[in-house]
Design a protein around this motif. Sequence first.
Motif: not given
Length: 195
Positions: A171-183
């Motif tokens: 997976m390429n970080p420029e093509e795929h974005r993961l969720h931003e999890f917050q506590a």
Amino acid sequence: MLTYNTQLKRLILPEYGRNIQRMVDHCLTIEDRNERTKCAHSIVAAMYTLFPAIRHTEGYRQKLWDHLAIMSDFKLDVDFPVEVIHADSLESHPDKLPYTAENIHRRHYGKYLELMVDKAVEMEAGEEKDELIMLIANHMKKLMLAVNSDGVDDAKIFKDLREISHGAIIMNPEEHRLHEFQAAPQPSGKKKKKR
């Protein structure tokens, strides 16, 4: 001179107390078997009065007679109304559970995540496989955040995913974005005043 409990013989079943233990010790010294049996029945009756709520449990008579046998160190020779346990049954231990000695490379992800990645690699290419890989990657990020609360870079997750899949998932970080999890915010513990 006073006699302290710490100076006396240790109780086998302390929940019944020293007086019941003395009654059991006295019962062991009685010569006549019929008298000893009567004494044992009176001891069980006294044990029952200490814990009357035990009547609501299944097999409470068995339990009381087992406790009497244990308190006498299995030396009491009376006509038991039920079959009591034997000393060797108290020494038995359960069999050990067979744990697999598999090596988990990244313990913070766990073995099941590795199995999910293997399943994703076996799937045919398509939208369903891509969605599963994204779900796995987001789950990996959540697991990594549990270990490292400072934050996790998506590139690190993608690198770990590539290594776990032995290069099958890239997976390429420029093509795929993961969720931003917050506590989740911690409650302050203060109650709000009503107006």
